[in-house]
Motif scaffolding. Structure first.
Motif, PDB file in Angstrom:
ATOM      1  N   ASN A   1      -0.375 -36.630  29.502  1.00 52.49           N
ATOM      2  CA  ASN A   1       0.780 -37.455  29.855  1.00 52.49           C
ATOM      3  C   ASN A   1       0.367 -38.906  30.082  1.00 52.49           C
ATOM      4  O   ASN A   1       1.109 -39.837  29.716  1.00 52.49           O
ATOM      5  N   GLU A   2      -0.816 -39.125  30.690  1.00 54.56           N
ATOM      6  CA  GLU A   2      -1.301 -40.494  30.851  1.00 54.56           C
ATOM      7  C   GLU A   2      -1.494 -41.159  29.482  1.00 54.56           C
ATOM      8  O   GLU A   2      -1.144 -42.323  29.288  1.00 54.56           O
TER       9      GLU A   2
ATOM     10  N   THR B   1       7.626 -41.004  30.993  1.00 58.83           N
ATOM     11  CA  THR B   1       6.234 -40.558  31.125  1.00 58.83           C
ATOM     12  C   THR B   1       5.662 -40.991  32.468  1.00 58.83           C
ATOM     13  O   THR B   1       4.810 -40.288  33.043  1.00 58.83           O
ATOM     14  N   ALA B   2       6.140 -42.136  32.992  1.00 60.82           N
ATOM     15  CA  ALA B   2       5.701 -42.549  34.325  1.00 60.82           C
ATOM     16  C   ALA B   2       6.227 -41.577  35.385  1.00 60.82           C
ATOM     17  O   ALA B   2       5.504 -41.206  36.317  1.00 60.82           O
TER      18      ALA B   2
ATOM     19  N   HIS C   1       1.877 -41.985  28.116  1.00 60.06           N
ATOM     20  CA  HIS C   1       2.443 -43.155  28.784  1.00 60.06           C
ATOM     21  C   HIS C   1       1.869 -44.443  28.180  1.00 60.06           C
ATOM     22  O   HIS C   1       2.618 -45.392  27.895  1.00 60.06           O
TER      23      HIS C   1
END
Length: 518
Positions: free
Chosen positions: A454-455, A402-403, A458
């Motif tokens: 996505n953040e 995810t990063a 993560h």
């Protein structure tokens, strides 16, 4: 008196001989060590750090890394108020009470204490002589005490089993802490992510509404086609339609958090503040040997203790195959008011042996049942360790991937912003039609939301990694586990003595540093 002395000496000699000959049946439990675990050395996808970069003890309060006072407050409240955690704490209290009951079996037991008295009054008449009355009373009391010697370790194994079950209950309570802390943090940031998604949708809807209004004006003046108008209107309404669903999700997340806090569905003050962005997480630097990261998890510790508790039950069952040696004594006193018999004082003491010889294989079958249950517990332990390793690996790869996706999505969103800027300019200059502007708006909205989602993913992966590592539990006393009002209610019903304030063993705390406590 000589007879009494001889009996006493014989009693003491028999007791000493029995105690010297005591043995403990059944296997001595050794915590299993999965063979693959010693060779399991994953790199955790580049997140392994040196011993000097941090301490695994930081896992006990990992949520402070987010530097979010609202989250800190919510987690503290969950640890104090959650009803499932209260149930787990009461299970620890129950296991302690069971242990106390089993330990009491080591001592002499009163088998019978009784007393009786009777008073009889009767009237006699034969028809010739005057009637007469007489009465008399009788009484007796007695006490008998028996002490079964733990010749085969039945009681020792029972205490061992109850003690292991007590330790398993503590580990289960700590495992629930791990789960609740992770759930609270995950729901909290899912709520914050949804807040930001709503904000993005509203901002994009405002932009698209402005475009729609401009297109409406141009269409009314005959400068634009109806196609451009309807496309602008469609895009604006489609964006607007996403907001109610997001608002529904936000309320559902709030209600899920309220349940963890043991509150009815209602606004939560800690969630009222608006947020501008999700926290940026620094790369993790995990320390310690992966095998120890697995073995220290509370659910793994609980599974190991449960296997130990079952192992001791084999010894308890095997003891039934052999004779039980007991020492008994009785004391009695009886008499009546007529003086027909003298008041009598009786005393008896001696050994007793009981042996269930004709059990027709029932006892051996029970031994086999207990052994099968032990093997089930050992298999369950292996499965728990495998699941723990899988969760650590899954969470670690989710964190790193995810990063990586975040870096790409950030560039993609920047490109979408630049594309919208160029599309607007070319449209104003007459070099592009309005469809290019609509496409650029749609792309920017999509990329901005993907980046935000996505953040959130993560952050969720980071939370799941801490959970997979078994972080987030605190050593608690029974006073911490059980709220004051509940303790007072229980005291009002039953005499709990000092057990409600007794300290909980901290032997499991060695797991915080990755060392096995068994």
């Amino acid at each position: 008196m000589k007879l009494f002395s001889y009996l006493r000496l014989g009693f003491m000699g028999l007791t000493g001989a029995a105690l010297m000959g005591c043995t403990t049946l059944g296997p001595d439990y050794q915590e299993p060590e999965p063979t693959w675990l010693a060779e399991w050395q994953p790199e955790l996808y580049g997140q392994r750090g040196s011993a000097g970069e941090g301490s695994n003890a930081d896992l006990s309060d990992w949520w402070f890394r987010f530097d979010d006072p609202a989250l800190n407050t919510l987690i503290q409240q969950v640890l104090e108020q959650n009803l499932n955690l209260q149930v787990a704490g009461l299970s620890v209290l129950e296991a302690r009470a069971r242990l106390g009951g089993v330990e009491a079996l080591r001592f002499p037991q009163s088998q019978q204490l009784g007393a009786s008295a009777a008073y009889i009054r009767q009237r006699r008449s034969d028809g010739l002589l005057p009637a007469s009355e007489d009465s008399f009373g009788s009484y007796d009391t007695g006490l008998s005490v028996g002490w079964e010697l733990d010749f085969w370790g039945r009681f020792a194994r029972g205490i061992e089993s109850a003690d292991a079950a007590f330790m398993a209950s503590i580990a289960n309570q700590r495992d629930l802490q791990v789960l609740l802390v992770a759930q609270t943090a995950d729901i909290y940031y899912a709520y914050r992510t949804t807040q930001l998604r709503i904000e993005i949708a509203r901002k994009n809807a405002a932009i698209q509404k402005r475009s729609f209004e401009i297109t409406q004006q141009l269409f009314d003046s005959g400068q634009e086609s109806e196609l451009d108008l309807q496309q602008a209107r469609t895009q604006y309404l489609a964006t607007l339609a996403t907001i109610p669903d997001l608002e529904r999700s936000r309320v559902q997340l709030r209600n899920a958090l309220a349940v963890l806090l043991a509150r009815p569905p209602a606004p939560i003050s800690e969630l009222q503040a608006e947020v501008k962005a999700l926290p940026a997480m620094e790369p993790l630097a995990l320390t310690g040997i992966p095998a120890k990261l697995v073995l220290r998890r509370p659910d793994v510790r609980a599974s190991a203790w449960q296997a130990g508790a079952q192992s001791a039950q084999i010894g308890v069952a095997k003891a039934d195959l052999y004779p039980a040696l007991s020492l008994f004594g009785s004391f009695g006193w009886s008499g009546d008011s007529l003086g027909v018999t003298r008041d009598g004082l009786t005393f008896a003491a001696g050994p007793a042996i009981s042996w269930n010889i004709f059990d027709y294989g029932r006892i051996r079958s029970n031994v086999r049942v207990q052994d099968a249950r032990l093997q089930q517990a050992l298999a369950a332990f292996d499965g728990t360790v495998l699941q723990a390793a899988r969760e650590i690996d899954d969470a670690a790869v989710a964190v790193i991937k995810t990063a990586e996706a975040g870096a790409v999505l950030s560039e993609s969103r920047s490109a979408a912003e630049r594309a919208l800027e160029l599309a607007n300019r070319r449209y104003r200059e007459g070099y592009a039609d309005f469809q290019r502007v609509l496409d650029a708006q749609r792309s920017l909205f999509s990329q901005a939301e993907k980046e935000l989602v996505n953040e959130g993913a993560h952050i969720s992966a980071v939370i799941m990694l801490y959970k997979a590592l078994g972080g987030g539990w605190q050593s608690q006393s029974l006073e911490d586990m059980i709220p004051p009002n509940v303790r007072e209610t229980m005291r009002g019903r039953v005499n709990w003595g000092e057990q409600l304030e007794a300290e909980v063993p901290v032997v499991l705390d060695d797991a915080q540093t990755g060392e096995s406590s068994q």
